[in-house]
Design an enzyme around this catalytic site. Sequence first.
Site, mmCIF file in Angstrom:
data_model
loop_
_atom_site.group_PDB
_atom_site.id
_atom_site.type_symbol
_atom_site.label_atom_id
_atom_site.label_comp_id
_atom_site.label_asym_id
_atom_site.label_seq_id
_atom_site.Cartn_x
_atom_site.Cartn_y
_atom_site.Cartn_z
ATOM 1 N N ASP A 172 0.821 -1.215 0.000
ATOM 2 C CA ASP A 172 0.000 0.000 0.000
ATOM 3 C C ASP A 172 0.858 1.269 0.000
ATOM 4 O O ASP A 172 0.526 2.260 0.645
ATOM 5 C CB ASP A 172 -0.940 0.022 1.209
ATOM 6 C CG ASP A 172 -1.997 -1.064 1.142
ATOM 7 O OD1 ASP A 172 -1.996 -1.826 0.161
ATOM 8 O OD2 ASP A 172 -2.822 -1.163 2.068
ATOM 9 N N ASP A 193 -0.112 -4.374 -3.875
ATOM 10 C CA ASP A 193 -1.099 -3.293 -3.999
ATOM 11 C C ASP A 193 -0.458 -1.928 -3.764
ATOM 12 O O ASP A 193 -1.026 -1.069 -3.086
ATOM 13 C CB ASP A 193 -2.242 -3.490 -2.997
ATOM 14 C CG ASP A 193 -2.945 -4.824 -3.162
ATOM 15 O OD1 ASP A 193 -2.842 -5.425 -4.244
ATOM 16 O OD2 ASP A 193 -3.599 -5.271 -2.197
ATOM 17 N N ARG A 256 -4.939 -6.017 -9.494
ATOM 18 C CA ARG A 256 -6.074 -6.854 -9.140
ATOM 19 C C ARG A 256 -7.251 -5.947 -8.782
ATOM 20 O O ARG A 256 -7.074 -4.799 -8.366
ATOM 21 C CB ARG A 256 -5.749 -7.810 -7.989
ATOM 22 C CG ARG A 256 -5.246 -7.186 -6.700
ATOM 23 C CD ARG A 256 -4.979 -8.290 -5.698
ATOM 24 N NE ARG A 256 -4.374 -7.811 -4.460
ATOM 25 C CZ ARG A 256 -4.100 -8.600 -3.409
ATOM 26 N NH1 ARG A 256 -4.382 -9.896 -3.464
ATOM 27 N NH2 ARG A 256 -3.549 -8.110 -2.325
#
Length: 348
Positions: A172, A193, A256
């Site tokens: 993140d 991510d 994703r």
Amino acid sequence: MKSLKSILALSFLFLTATSSLVCSDGLELKDFKEDVVKTVVVSPNGAANFKTIQEAIDYIPSGNQDWIKIILSPGIYNEKIVIPKEKQKIIMQGNNASEVILQYNDAGLSSSSGPIIVNAEYFAAINITFKNANFSKSTPIIPKKEVNVAPSIILMADKAWFYGCNFISVQDTLADYRGRHYFKNCYIEGAIDFIWGMGQSIYQNCVIYVRGRTSKRGRMLRGFITAQGRESEQDTSGFVFNNCVIIGNGMASLGRAYRGYSRVVFYKTNMSNVIVPQGWDAWGQKGHEDKITFAEVKCTGEGANKEKRVKWEKNLTDKEIDFLIHPKTFIDEDGWMGSLPSSLVSLL
């Protein structure tokens, strides 16, 4: 691992220079009418107006309507900064991103961990490294047990602009959470991510570095570059990567689906072999892939081979691509970028 400076130097050989007077989206000097009215200096050794960045932020009056520049002297700023929503039109600028490092060792919460949270509109940053120091002692290949949610920046507001900045963490890394944002000539590093959120953003001429991570038994694990959260057909958000470079020492999917209508587009991006053959992951949206917009257009490099890509990757029309890759149509339809100071025009 090569040093950050050498990675950037090699990677930007692929990137296209921009004119000093005319922007890539057609904006010209005459389009920029406002300018900086006040400049303050911050230095961690105290030889300036302020010793910490938060002190400089606190100095800016609430409801500010004029651009104020905060010059950051070289050094490491180990602090946790919050820019409240009522303090708009702030420019934070360093002379060199490798010498101006804003970091904080804080992990676990995607909405509040890390060195800086931007809640105000009209925020700009130039030549600064944003780093979550939680992983500063990690080896080049990261053991799974060391991976945790650790943003380097959290963008909670509309109308933000970044030039020549570095964003470094593992999971993140760049919380592109909400609003329209423009990133140019930036470096973004992570494993899972690491560009995520519901933002509506263009990443222009950026370097994306995929960090490797391993399982308990030492097996290399797949990561994910993006996790974009578009929620409906009417939702205008999405991540667009234009003329970027993807390198690294790990392996990853391009993205994703963080929400049901996730939208991510890579255009004319050079991809090394760190990209896995299938390219994309539907994640929690399996069975509803028709609603997801994941696309690659005119990309190059070993990782851009689409022979084994997921069958549901979108094929966008020329008109759709043209709309998405240009700031004027995708993120600047109301002309907010024209309110940036004219002194920044050469960087756009």
